[in-house]
Enzyme design. Structure first.
Site, mmCIF file in Angstrom:
data_model
loop_
_atom_site.group_PDB
_atom_site.id
_atom_site.type_symbol
_atom_site.label_atom_id
_atom_site.label_comp_id
_atom_site.label_asym_id
_atom_site.label_seq_id
_atom_site.Cartn_x
_atom_site.Cartn_y
_atom_site.Cartn_z
ATOM 1 N N THR A 28 0.791 -1.183 -0.022
ATOM 2 C CA THR A 28 0.003 -0.038 -0.039
ATOM 3 C C THR A 28 0.774 1.346 0.264
ATOM 4 O O THR A 28 1.910 1.101 0.730
ATOM 5 C CB THR A 28 -0.838 0.124 1.404
ATOM 6 O OG1 THR A 28 -1.806 -1.102 1.487
ATOM 7 C CG2 THR A 28 -1.783 1.297 1.321
ATOM 8 N N GLY A 46 -4.180 -6.964 4.793
ATOM 9 C CA GLY A 46 -5.387 -6.219 5.384
ATOM 10 C C GLY A 46 -6.511 -7.133 5.701
ATOM 11 O O GLY A 46 -7.216 -6.627 6.762
HETATM 12 N N1 ASP Z 1 -3.173 -3.739 2.987
HETATM 13 C C1 ASP Z 1 -3.178 -3.971 1.950
HETATM 14 C C2 ASP Z 1 -4.410 -4.797 1.666
HETATM 15 O O1 ASP Z 1 -4.628 -5.875 2.049
HETATM 16 C C3 ASP Z 1 -1.944 -4.449 1.390
HETATM 17 C C4 ASP Z 1 -0.525 -4.019 1.790
HETATM 18 O O2 ASP Z 1 -0.526 -2.986 2.216
HETATM 19 O O3 ASP Z 1 0.411 -4.858 1.624
HETATM 20 O O4 ASP Z 1 -5.237 -4.543 0.804
#
Ligand code: ASP
Length: 291
Positions: A151, A205
């Site tokens: 992200t 997430g």
């Molecule tokens: N948190 C994000 C999601 O699960 C992905 C990430 O930050 O690695 O969509």
């Protein structure tokens, strides 16, 4: 007031550099964040970091993005989730915050809102890069799970004392269609309080959203902890609850209203930080937190 910026992962370096120049020139925190995040979302090249155009598609081959923006001023939040066909989801999230009576729009509803606001829907092929299309073909051939994810999370404090946090991701590669991660959920993927500071998360997430880590970090900063200590304390508490074995990937960045920045993570984590006082954009590495 002294401005500051902080971003998740090493790839946020150019974004933090650009934030430095916008914020120093007096551009507000929200406008600066929107501009910088939109540039990255729209670039095919940075899609390899699982953001916007060029991000990995879901299991049906469609690129679906989550993005959110939250200002420190109470109640100023806008987000989109599982949005397809739009190259700059953060700009739609900002419109949700500014123009809609709602805070979070998903899927077809988010797309309809974007169209009403004048965004051009693009064919899914335009949202894929050569690399992500190739990765999808490989996935179809092997049906193996892909574990990478990222992200872009950024926090900006402007010279007027406003703090804003923004996040954007195309989410878990080859995810179930309609899957929404932590990123567009307030308190989970991001949180901001104009009297305290802000935080943004990155990692798995589906697990992160069960712990509201960004709200927790801001709460601890309110109680007087530094950004580094607040992030570390939240990660350690989660490790304590789930146990070392089941701990998942979680990185958090934070900034307090004085413009001090910090981070912590359950895995080795690089983040980028700029403070007006020091005036140099740094890449900093945090080792994994231990219980
Ligand atoms: N948190 C994000 C999601 O699960 C992905 C990430 O930050 O690695 O969509």
């Amino acid at each position: 007031m002294a401005a500051a910026a902080v971003g998740t992962w090493a790839f946020s370096l150019p974004a933090v550099q650009k934030l430095r120049s916008l914020l120093k020139n007096g551009v507000g925190a929200t406008d600066s964040l929107q501009e910088v995040i939109a540039d990255i979302e729209d670039s095919e090249e940075t899609g390899q970091y699982i953001i916007g155009r060029g991000g990995y598609p879901n299991k049906n081959g469609q690129v679906q993005c989550d993005a959110a923006i939250m200002e420190g001023f109470p109640g100023r939040f806008g987000a989109v989730a599982a949005l397809h066909g739009i190259g700059t989801p953060i700009v739609v999230a900002r419109k949700v915050m500014d123009k809609s009576i709602h805070s979070l729009l998903v899927g077809e509803g988010a797309l309809a809102f974007a169209r009403e606001e004048g965004f051009m829907e693009e064919e899914n092929e335009c949202m894929l890069s050569q690399q992500s299309a190739e990765a999808y073909r490989e996935y179809l051939g092997k049906k193996t799970n892909y574990h990478g994810h990222d992200t872009l999370g950024l926090i900006a404090l402007d010279i007027y004392g406003n703090i804003t946090v923004g996040v954007s991701t195309s989410g878990a590669p080859f995810k179930y269609p309609g899957r929404v991660g932590d990123s567009p959920l307030p308190g989970c993927g991001l949180y901001a309080d104009c009297q305290v500071g802000a935080a943004a998360a990155t990692g798995e997430g589906d697990k992160i959203m069960c712990f509201c880590p960004c709200f927790h970090v801001v709460l601890l900063m309110k109680q007087g902890l530094s950004p580094n200590d607040a992030c570390e304390s939240v990660i350690k508490e989660i490790i304590n609850r789930v146990g070392d074995e089941d701990m998942f990937e979680l990185g958090i960045i934070a900034m307090n209203i004085k413009g001090e920045t910090g981070a912590a993570s359950s895995v080795q984590f690089t983040y980028c930080s700029w403070t007006q006082e020091k005036d140099c954009v740094e890449q900093l590495i945090r080792s994994p937190c231990q219980q």
